[in-house]
Design a protein around this motif. Structure first.
Motif, short mmCIF file in Angstrom:
data_model
loop_
_atom_site.label_atom_id
_atom_site.label_comp_id
_atom_site.label_asym_id
_atom_site.label_seq_id
_atom_site.Cartn_x
_atom_site.Cartn_y
_atom_site.Cartn_z
N LEU A 227 6.80 8.06 -0.96
CA LEU A 227 5.84 6.72 -1.10
C LEU A 227 6.58 5.44 -2.00
O LEU A 227 6.71 6.11 -3.18
CB LEU A 227 4.86 6.93 -1.43
N CYS A 228 6.46 4.05 -1.23
CA CYS A 228 7.22 3.14 -1.86
C CYS A 228 6.47 2.16 -1.75
O CYS A 228 6.22 1.53 -1.38
CB CYS A 228 8.95 3.30 -1.53
N TRP A 229 6.63 1.43 -3.28
CA TRP A 229 5.45 0.15 -3.42
C TRP A 229 6.23 -0.14 -4.71
O TRP A 229 5.66 0.78 -5.96
CB TRP A 229 4.17 0.26 -3.15
N GLY A 230 6.33 -2.08 -4.88
CA GLY A 230 6.09 -2.18 -6.37
C GLY A 230 7.08 -2.30 -6.93
O GLY A 230 7.68 -1.67 -7.89
N GLY A 231 8.73 -1.88 -5.75
CA GLY A 231 9.45 -1.07 -6.95
C GLY A 231 10.12 0.19 -7.50
O GLY A 231 11.04 0.90 -8.12
N LYS A 232 8.33 1.01 -7.30
CA LYS A 232 9.09 2.77 -7.49
C LYS A 232 8.19 3.40 -6.01
O LYS A 232 8.50 2.57 -5.66
CB LYS A 232 8.01 2.92 -8.61
N PRO B 73 -1.35 1.06 -4.09
CA PRO B 73 -2.53 -0.01 -4.15
C PRO B 73 -3.16 -0.25 -2.77
O PRO B 73 -3.49 0.81 -1.59
CB PRO B 73 -0.69 -0.63 -4.12
N PHE B 74 -3.56 -1.16 -2.85
CA PHE B 74 -4.07 -1.34 -1.60
C PHE B 74 -3.95 -2.44 -0.22
O PHE B 74 -3.70 -2.73 0.71
CB PHE B 74 -5.61 -2.18 -1.90
N THR B 75 -2.35 -2.80 -0.46
CA THR B 75 -1.24 -3.17 -0.42
C THR B 75 -0.42 -2.29 0.64
O THR B 75 -0.59 -0.88 0.45
CB THR B 75 -0.09 -3.72 -1.00
N PRO B 76 0.57 -2.89 1.98
CA PRO B 76 1.19 -1.34 2.37
C PRO B 76 2.15 -0.69 1.54
O PRO B 76 2.49 -1.40 0.52
CB PRO B 76 2.23 -2.11 3.34
N VAL B 77 2.43 0.52 1.98
CA VAL B 77 3.08 1.25 0.86
C VAL B 77 4.54 1.82 2.42
O VAL B 77 3.65 2.18 2.91
CB VAL B 77 1.94 3.14 1.05
#
Length: 163
Positions: A57-62, A110-114
């Motif tokens: 799972l990737c989001w926000g640079g991690k 988050p509630f944004t795409p992952v």
């Protein structure tokens, strides 16, 4: 580390919510919690060749990678009631479906795409964007909402988000 195989945890006590039901009393809310994270459902028609899974799972640079422990799926089969009276006893029995399920707890989802990569035994990555939604264990009026997403494996092995 062993993951708990259930998505919803139910406690035996009841707590009152501040919401009025019109009778002057607060709505009774079960003391339940949802696990923040992503669940995976492998129905019986898609289970062939799947004995293990992992998710990246990737989001926000991690990015985080977790193994998904798969458990045998079951459904409740009605066993009937002793009477139609309000205090009659009813029962159900868990019956295996032939499918599997698992979940990955993810704090800070988050509630944004992952960007989600699901990999099974064959090593083929299934990449999709997953957008978690806010879910409540016993309704919005009882609180306890967390971001969750549910993935389902289709008979051809494709993975989709279930909405």
């Amino acid at each position: 580390m062993r993951r708990l195989p259930v998505f919803v945890f139910l406690l035996a006590t009841l707590t009152a919510c501040g919401q009025s039901s019109g009778s002057g009393e607060g709505k009774q809310c079960p003391a339940m919690a949802l696990m923040e994270g992503i669940s995976l459902d492998v129905p019986p028609e898609a289970v062939a060749g799947i004995s293990r899974a992992s998710m990246e799972l990737c989001w926000g640079g991690k990015c985080v990678t977790e193994a998904v422990e798969l458990f045998p799926a079951s459904k409740s089969e009605d066993q009937g009631c002793t009477s139609d009276e309000p205090d009659g006893v009813c029962s159900a029995q868990a019956v295996p479906t032939g499918g599997k399920y698992g979940s990955v707890p993810v704090q800070g989802l988050p509630f944004t795409p992952v960007k989600t990569t699901v990999t099974f035994d064959d090593g083929k990555p299934h990449v999709l964007d997953v957008t978690p939604v806010l879910a409540y264990p016993a309704g919005e009026e009882c609180g306890g909402g967390v971001p969750v997403a549910k993935l389902v494996v289709l008979p051809g092995g494709e993975v989709r988000q279930q909405r």
